[in-house]
Design a protein around this motif. Structure first.
Motif, PDB file in Angstrom:
ATOM      1  N   MET A   1       0.822  -1.168   0.000  1.00 51.23           N
ATOM      2  CA  MET A   1       0.000   0.000   0.000  1.00 51.23           C
ATOM      3  C   MET A   1       0.879   1.249   0.000  1.00 51.23           C
ATOM      4  O   MET A   1       1.924   1.282   0.624  1.00 51.23           O
ATOM      5  N   VAL A   2       0.418   2.281  -0.720  1.00 51.79           N
ATOM      6  CA  VAL A   2       1.195   3.497  -0.896  1.00 51.79           C
ATOM      7  C   VAL A   2       0.860   4.454   0.251  1.00 51.79           C
ATOM      8  O   VAL A   2      -0.284   4.597   0.668  1.00 51.79           O
ATOM      9  N   SER A   3       1.906   5.118   0.722  1.00 50.51           N
ATOM     10  CA  SER A   3       1.685   6.018   1.856  1.00 50.51           C
ATOM     11  C   SER A   3       0.903   7.259   1.428  1.00 50.51           C
ATOM     12  O   SER A   3       0.815   7.597   0.251  1.00 50.51           O
ATOM     13  N   THR A   4       0.373   7.956   2.387  1.00 47.91           N
ATOM     14  CA  THR A   4      -0.443   9.138   2.147  1.00 47.91           C
ATOM     15  C   THR A   4       0.382  10.257   1.524  1.00 47.91           C
ATOM     16  O   THR A   4      -0.091  10.973   0.626  1.00 47.91           O
ATOM     17  N   ASN A   5       1.612  10.403   1.935  1.00 46.91           N
ATOM     18  CA  ASN A   5       2.478  11.456   1.386  1.00 46.91           C
ATOM     19  C   ASN A   5       2.735  11.244  -0.096  1.00 46.91           C
ATOM     20  O   ASN A   5       2.772  12.204  -0.883  1.00 46.91           O
ATOM     21  N   VAL A   6       2.916  10.016  -0.516  1.00 47.33           N
ATOM     22  CA  VAL A   6       3.162   9.712  -1.929  1.00 47.33           C
ATOM     23  C   VAL A   6       1.909  10.009  -2.742  1.00 47.33           C
ATOM     24  O   VAL A   6       1.975  10.562  -3.849  1.00 47.33           O
TER      25      VAL A   6
END
Length: 85
Positions: free
Chosen positions: A1-6
């Motif tokens: 899962m991709v982080s929120t910042n990315v």
């Protein structure tokens, strides 16, 4: 899962790219419109100059035929007659 910042960075890059595209397109369209307007003006100016030259030539040829005209020039009439022969 991709982080929120990315994900925020991706969406921000997408929004900036779309905004840049719209701004760039607007500037290119306006510069092309200016170039077209300048070219059209130069074309009209050339047509006006051509018409002025044709008018001057027609006035000059009319003065050859009328000896009562104050601008009558006998030398021009004789040169014109020589060219026609």
């Amino acid at each position: 899962m991709v982080s929120t910042n990315v994900q925020v960075a991706r969406w921000t890059a997408l929004a900036l790219g779309i905004t840049y595209g719209f701004v760039r397109k607007k500037s290119l369209v306006s510069s092309e419109a200016k170039k077209k307007e300048i070219a059209e003006y130069k074309h009209k100016e050339a047509l006006i100059n051509e018409a002025k030259a044709a008018y001057a030539a027609s006035i000059a040829s009319k003065n050859l035929d009328d000896p009562n005209d104050p601008n009558f020039d006998l030398e021009k009439l004789l040169k014109h007659a020589e060219k026609q022969q």
